[in-house]
Design an enzyme around this catalytic site. Sequence first.
Site, short mmCIF file in Angstrom:
data_model
loop_
_atom_site.label_atom_id
_atom_site.label_comp_id
_atom_site.label_asym_id
_atom_site.label_seq_id
_atom_site.Cartn_x
_atom_site.Cartn_y
_atom_site.Cartn_z
N ASP A 107 1.03 -1.15 -0.08
CA ASP A 107 0.20 0.07 0.08
C ASP A 107 0.65 1.39 0.06
OD1 ASP A 107 -2.87 1.14 1.04
OD2 ASP A 107 -1.18 2.35 1.63
N LYS A 122 -3.09 5.74 -4.18
CA LYS A 122 -3.90 6.79 -3.57
C LYS A 122 -4.00 8.01 -4.52
CE LYS A 122 -3.84 4.79 0.85
NZ LYS A 122 -2.42 4.69 1.02
N TYR A 154 2.65 10.01 -0.62
CA TYR A 154 3.79 9.54 -0.08
C TYR A 154 5.19 9.90 -0.49
CZ TYR A 154 0.37 6.70 2.46
OH TYR A 154 -0.81 6.18 3.11
N HIS A 166 -7.86 9.67 -1.47
CA HIS A 166 -7.07 9.75 -0.36
C HIS A 166 -7.53 10.42 0.79
CE1 HIS A 166 -2.29 9.61 1.21
NE2 HIS A 166 -3.34 9.44 2.07
#
Length: 275
Positions: free
Chosen positions: A46, A76, A51, A109
């Site tokens: 994931d 996401k 990120y 997200h």
Amino acid sequence: MTAIPAVTLNDGVTIPQLGFGVFQVPGAETQAAVSTALEAGYRSIDTASAYGNEDGVGRAIAASGLLRDDLFVTTKLWISDFGRTPTRDALRRSLDALGLDQVDLYLIHWPAPATDAYLQTWETLQELRAEKLTRSIGVSNFLPEHLDRVAALGGAAPSVNQIELHPALQNRETVAANTAHGIVTEAWSPLAQGAVLGAGPVVAAAREHGVTPAQVVLRWHLQQGRVVIPKSVTPARIAANLDVFGFDLTPTELAAIDALEDDGRTGPHPASFNG
């Protein structure tokens, strides 16, 4: 190798019940962490565009030698890419970073509810699924009112709602809303970044079963049907977090951990944000 149970989503896609998360893993460390996880036996990874480490995930996947069909990859969409064209462009960038033609699960997200942009974006995700750029679509950090508004559109329901969930923050109303809509609950920060590992019922269960407190908390999630994505960059912890299928918590132990949020014995939980 550990056999990880699978959960069937409302669209028929199956997801491993335990995966490996890379939230807050620095980009420079991501490839090594994901490679370690894949070697240990994880088959679900994931990540998210926000990120900043999708490329590290992609490099680890490419180096693993594993068949694509044996992996489940989630990423996401961040709120700055809401809207029909920006969403399409964002998924293409994510696919390029991951080195993939398709992801298995694509999530919104965050709802950013100050506008209704997440509603149009949800409709775009349905188009992307129809075009086979993602196998399944879902959301993250959505509250019951956001799920209701998505349902009112009349199209496909999200397959997953990924929310912060651990013994100190159990999000019962959102979990109930997920269940009512046929949505699987996926827990991010399932260990509360360690804040719940010293709680009495967790420690007692760990002693009883000869396991670690972290393994107890992950088992608590799994026995309640949730998907979990623990994160670590330490090889021993990565392996230990996967070794949670050889014991069962009793109903009494489960209930004692359930009660932690109510009686406040866990102490403070981290003010964290998934992304």
